[in-house]
Write a protein that holds these residues in place. Structure first.
Motif, PDB file in Angstrom:
ATOM      1  N   THR A  31       0.831  -1.210   0.000  1.00  0.00           N
ATOM      2  CA  THR A  31       0.000   0.000   0.000  1.00  0.00           C
ATOM      3  C   THR A  31       0.859   1.251   0.000  1.00  0.00           C
ATOM      4  O   THR A  31       0.638   2.164  -0.798  1.00  0.00           O
ATOM      5  N   LEU A  32       1.844   1.320   0.871  1.00  0.00           N
ATOM      6  CA  LEU A  32       2.818   2.414   0.821  1.00  0.00           C
ATOM      7  C   LEU A  32       3.955   2.074  -0.130  1.00  0.00           C
ATOM      8  O   LEU A  32       4.535   2.951  -0.770  1.00  0.00           O
ATOM      9  N   CYS A  33       4.271   0.776  -0.207  1.00  0.00           N
ATOM     10  CA  CYS A  33       5.362   0.322  -1.063  1.00  0.00           C
ATOM     11  C   CYS A  33       5.011  -1.069  -1.588  1.00  0.00           C
ATOM     12  O   CYS A  33       4.274  -1.813  -0.936  1.00  0.00           O
ATOM     13  N   ASP A  34       5.535  -1.393  -2.761  1.00  0.00           N
ATOM     14  CA  ASP A  34       5.249  -2.702  -3.353  1.00  0.00           C
ATOM     15  C   ASP A  34       6.246  -3.713  -2.782  1.00  0.00           C
ATOM     16  O   ASP A  34       7.180  -4.146  -3.441  1.00  0.00           O
ATOM     17  N   SER A  35       6.012  -4.081  -1.525  1.00  0.00           N
ATOM     18  CA  SER A  35       6.948  -4.945  -0.816  1.00  0.00           C
ATOM     19  C   SER A  35       6.631  -6.425  -0.970  1.00  0.00           C
ATOM     20  O   SER A  35       7.445  -7.277  -0.585  1.00  0.00           O
ATOM     21  N   ASP A  36       5.460  -6.759  -1.517  1.00  0.00           N
ATOM     22  CA  ASP A  36       5.108  -8.173  -1.640  1.00  0.00           C
ATOM     23  C   ASP A  36       6.147  -8.981  -2.421  1.00  0.00           C
ATOM     24  O   ASP A  36       6.453 -10.119  -2.043  1.00  0.00           O
ATOM     25  N   PRO A  37       6.714  -8.456  -3.526  1.00  0.00           N
ATOM     26  CA  PRO A  37       7.751  -9.233  -4.218  1.00  0.00           C
ATOM     27  C   PRO A  37       8.961  -9.546  -3.332  1.00  0.00           C
ATOM     28  O   PRO A  37       9.602 -10.586  -3.501  1.00  0.00           O
ATOM     29  N   ILE A  38       9.257  -8.656  -2.367  1.00  0.00           N
ATOM     30  CA  ILE A  38      10.367  -8.899  -1.455  1.00  0.00           C
ATOM     31  C   ILE A  38       9.991 -10.004  -0.469  1.00  0.00           C
ATOM     32  O   ILE A  38      10.794 -10.892  -0.174  1.00  0.00           O
ATOM     33  N   PHE A  98      13.747 -10.524   5.253  1.00  0.00           N
ATOM     34  CA  PHE A  98      12.989  -9.474   4.564  1.00  0.00           C
ATOM     35  C   PHE A  98      13.578  -8.097   4.857  1.00  0.00           C
ATOM     36  O   PHE A  98      13.774  -7.286   3.953  1.00  0.00           O
ATOM     37  N   ARG A  99      13.855  -7.812   6.125  1.00  0.00           N
ATOM     38  CA  ARG A  99      14.388  -6.492   6.476  1.00  0.00           C
ATOM     39  C   ARG A  99      15.732  -6.240   5.809  1.00  0.00           C
ATOM     40  O   ARG A  99      16.022  -5.118   5.371  1.00  0.00           O
ATOM     41  N   SER A 100      16.544  -7.273   5.695  1.00  0.00           N
ATOM     42  CA  SER A 100      17.836  -7.141   5.020  1.00  0.00           C
ATOM     43  C   SER A 100      17.647  -6.808   3.547  1.00  0.00           C
ATOM     44  O   SER A 100      18.326  -5.926   3.002  1.00  0.00           O
ATOM     45  N   LEU A 101      16.717  -7.498   2.899  1.00  0.00           N
ATOM     46  CA  LEU A 101      16.449  -7.255   1.476  1.00  0.00           C
ATOM     47  C   LEU A 101      15.777  -5.902   1.260  1.00  0.00           C
ATOM     48  O   LEU A 101      16.050  -5.202   0.280  1.00  0.00           O
ATOM     49  N   ALA A 102      14.890  -5.523   2.184  1.00  0.00           N
ATOM     50  CA  ALA A 102      14.090  -4.310   2.015  1.00  0.00           C
ATOM     51  C   ALA A 102      14.925  -3.048   1.982  1.00  0.00           C
ATOM     52  O   ALA A 102      14.562  -2.062   1.317  1.00  0.00           O
ATOM     53  N   LYS A 103      16.045  -3.047   2.689  1.00  0.00           N
ATOM     54  CA  LYS A 103      16.873  -1.841   2.759  1.00  0.00           C
ATOM     55  C   LYS A 103      17.315  -1.371   1.379  1.00  0.00           C
ATOM     56  O   LYS A 103      17.541  -0.175   1.164  1.00  0.00           O
ATOM     57  N   GLU A 104      17.423  -2.303   0.436  1.00  0.00           N
ATOM     58  CA  GLU A 104      17.860  -1.940  -0.914  1.00  0.00           C
ATOM     59  C   GLU A 104      16.721  -1.919  -1.926  1.00  0.00           C
ATOM     60  O   GLU A 104      16.850  -1.325  -2.992  1.00  0.00           O
ATOM     61  N   VAL A 106      12.977  -1.499  -1.220  1.00  0.00           N
ATOM     62  CA  VAL A 106      11.697  -0.831  -0.974  1.00  0.00           C
ATOM     63  C   VAL A 106      11.635   0.511  -1.692  1.00  0.00           C
ATOM     64  O   VAL A 106      12.523   1.352  -1.548  1.00  0.00           O
ATOM     65  N   LYS A 107      10.578   0.690  -2.474  1.00  0.00           N
ATOM     66  CA  LYS A 107      10.326   1.950  -3.182  1.00  0.00           C
ATOM     67  C   LYS A 107       8.870   2.351  -2.961  1.00  0.00           C
ATOM     68  O   LYS A 107       8.003   1.490  -2.853  1.00  0.00           O
ATOM     69  N   PRO A 108       8.560   3.664  -2.922  1.00  0.00           N
ATOM     70  CA  PRO A 108       7.174   4.081  -2.698  1.00  0.00           C
ATOM     71  C   PRO A 108       6.283   3.767  -3.900  1.00  0.00           C
ATOM     72  O   PRO A 108       6.747   3.740  -5.040  1.00  0.00           O
ATOM     73  N   ILE A 109       5.011   3.544  -3.619  1.00  0.00           N
ATOM     74  CA  ILE A 109       4.022   3.391  -4.685  1.00  0.00           C
ATOM     75  C   ILE A 109       3.937   4.706  -5.461  1.00  0.00           C
ATOM     76  O   ILE A 109       3.995   5.795  -4.877  1.00  0.00           O
ATOM     77  N   ASP A 110       3.800   4.632  -6.768  1.00  0.00           N
ATOM     78  CA  ASP A 110       3.713   5.832  -7.608  1.00  0.00           C
ATOM     79  C   ASP A 110       2.615   6.771  -7.100  1.00  0.00           C
ATOM     80  O   ASP A 110       1.496   6.341  -6.811  1.00  0.00           O
ATOM     81  N   GLY A 111       2.965   8.040  -7.001  1.00  0.00           N
ATOM     82  CA  GLY A 111       1.995   9.056  -6.588  1.00  0.00           C
ATOM     83  C   GLY A 111       1.899   9.266  -5.092  1.00  0.00           C
ATOM     84  O   GLY A 111       1.170  10.158  -4.633  1.00  0.00           O
ATOM     85  N   LEU A 112       2.632   8.459  -4.294  1.00  0.00           N
ATOM     86  CA  LEU A 112       2.518   8.572  -2.839  1.00  0.00           C
ATOM     87  C   LEU A 112       2.948   9.957  -2.345  1.00  0.00           C
ATOM     88  O   LEU A 112       2.318  10.526  -1.452  1.00  0.00           O
ATOM     89  N   GLU A 142      10.514   4.272   7.782  1.00  0.00           N
ATOM     90  CA  GLU A 142      11.760   5.052   7.796  1.00  0.00           C
ATOM     91  C   GLU A 142      12.369   5.139   6.398  1.00  0.00           C
ATOM     92  O   GLU A 142      12.783   6.227   5.955  1.00  0.00           O
ATOM     93  N   ILE A 143      12.457   3.999   5.701  1.00  0.00           N
ATOM     94  CA  ILE A 143      13.038   3.978   4.356  1.00  0.00           C
ATOM     95  C   ILE A 143      12.265   4.910   3.425  1.00  0.00           C
ATOM     96  O   ILE A 143      12.852   5.600   2.582  1.00  0.00           O
ATOM     97  N   LEU A 144      10.944   4.945   3.582  1.00  0.00           N
ATOM     98  CA  LEU A 144      10.087   5.763   2.719  1.00  0.00           C
ATOM     99  C   LEU A 144      10.073   7.236   3.128  1.00  0.00           C
ATOM    100  O   LEU A 144       9.443   8.053   2.465  1.00  0.00           O
ATOM    101  N   GLY A 145      10.762   7.562   4.208  1.00  0.00           N
ATOM    102  CA  GLY A 145      10.806   8.955   4.656  1.00  0.00           C
ATOM    103  C   GLY A 145       9.514   9.430   5.286  1.00  0.00           C
ATOM    104  O   GLY A 145       9.192  10.621   5.232  1.00  0.00           O
ATOM    105  N   LEU A 146       8.773   8.515   5.926  1.00  0.00           N
ATOM    106  CA  LEU A 146       7.456   8.850   6.467  1.00  0.00           C
ATOM    107  C   LEU A 146       7.408   8.815   7.994  1.00  0.00           C
ATOM    108  O   LEU A 146       6.330   8.827   8.588  1.00  0.00           O
TER     109      LEU A 146
END
Length: 248
Positions: A31-38, A98-104, A106-112, A142-146
Motif C-alpha cells: 500500500t505504501l510500497c510494493d513490498s510483496d515481491p520482497i 525481509f528487512r535485510s532485502l528491504a533496505k535496498e 523498498v520503493k514508494p508506490i507511484d503518486g505517494l 523510515e526507508i520511505l521517509g514517512l
C-alpha cells in the motif's frame, strides 16, 4: 454487526459524503510500497532451503492465496500446522531476511508523495495500520521517509485480533480521535479491505499485487492502480469541492 454504508458498493464520487474528512489510514505492505515481491523472495528462499513443497519454490499464486496480507500466526499455522515452535522460529528468520532485502529494494508506490502533500496541506490525521511485525513496519516507514508523517503506527499483533478483524482500524480511529464516517482507508489485500469494511470505513483498494476480482469480493469503495490514478484524484477533487476548497 449492523451493516454500514461502507459495506455497500460505492464509487469514487461517493467519497464526498465523508466531508469534513478527518483522517486517512494506510496499510503498509503493498500500500505504501510494493513490498510483496520482497516477501515472496524471502519466503521462496527460506522454504526452498528446508525442502518445503519438495524443494520446488512457491509461486506467486501460492503467495497471494496463502500468505499475502495475512498475519504471521495464520501463515505459520498453514505452513507448519503441527509445529508452532518451528513456525515461530521460521517466521522470525524470514522477517530478518525481509528487512535485510528491504533496505535496498523498498520503493514508494507511484503518486505517494503527491498524496502525502495533499493530506498534509489539509491538516488531516494519519496512521499506518499493519499486520506486519513492528520492526518491519518502522523500517519501511523510515526507508520511505514517512517517520514524521504518521501520527500513529498500529500493529495487528498488538491488538486483540489482527486483520481481517476490524480491531486494528478501530484502534486507529480511537487513537486519532476521529470518526469512521469521516475517514478513508487505503489497502491492497483482501484481509485488509475486509478489516476496514468491518470497521465501517470506506476502503480504497490498490491493485498492487492482488487480482482485482479478489479485492472486489471484499467490497472496497473502488480500486485504483496507484496514487497517480486519475480515479483517485477525481474523488479527492470531489471532496475538496464539497469542503469548499474548489469552486464549481
Amino acid at each position: 454487526m449492523t451493516a454500514t454504508s461502507a459495506e455497500k458498493p460505492m464509487d469514487s464520487s461517493c467519497l464526498a459524503q465523508l466531508v469534513p474528512l478527518e483522517a486517512v489510514l494506510f496499510d503498509i505492505d503493498g500500500t505504501l510500497c510494493d513490498s510483496d515481491p520482497i516477501h515472496l523472495l524471502a519466503f521462496q528462499q527460506m522454504l526452498q532451503e528446508i525442502g518445503y513443497n519438495g524443494g520446488v519454490p512457491i509461486d506467486e499464486e501460492f503467495f497471494v492465496k496463502h500468505i499475502a496480507g495475512k498475519h504471521n500466526d495464520d501463515i505459520g499455522d498453514y505452513l507448519f500446522p503441527d509445529d508452532r515452535v518451528r513456525a515461530a522460529k521460521f517466521l522470525d528468520d524470514k522477517e530478518a531476511l525481509f528487512r535485510s532485502l528491504a533496505k535496498e529494494k523498498v520503493k514508494p508506490i507511484d503518486g505517494l508523495c503527491k498524496l502525502k502533500k495533499w493530506i498534509e496541506d489539509r491538516g488531516l490525521k494519519r496512521a499506518a495500520v499493519t499486520n506486519a511485525p513492528r520492526p518491519n513496519a518502522e523500517l519501511m516507514i523510515e526507508i520511505l521517509g514517512l517517520s514524521d508523517f504518521f501520527n500513529a503506527v498500529i500493529v495487528g499483533s498488538e491488538c486483540e485480533h489482527a486483520k481481517p478483524f476490524p480491531d486494528p482500524y478501530l484502534k486507529a480511529l480511537e487513537m486519532l480521535k476521529v470518526s469512521k464516517d469521516h475517514t478513508i482507508i487505503f489497502e491492497d489485500s483482501v484481509s485488509g479491505i475486509k478489516a476496514g469494511v468491518a470497521a465501517g470505513v470506506p476502503v480504497i483498494g490498490l491493485t498492487t499485487q492482488n487480482p482485482a476480482h479478489l479485492l472486489m469480493e471484499a467490497k472496497p469503495a473502488f480500486l485504483i492502480k496507484d496514487y497517480a490514478d486519475p480515479k483517485l484524484w477525481a474523488a479527492l477533487e470531489d471532496i475538496d469541492k464539497k469542503a469548499g476548497r474548489i469552486t464549481a
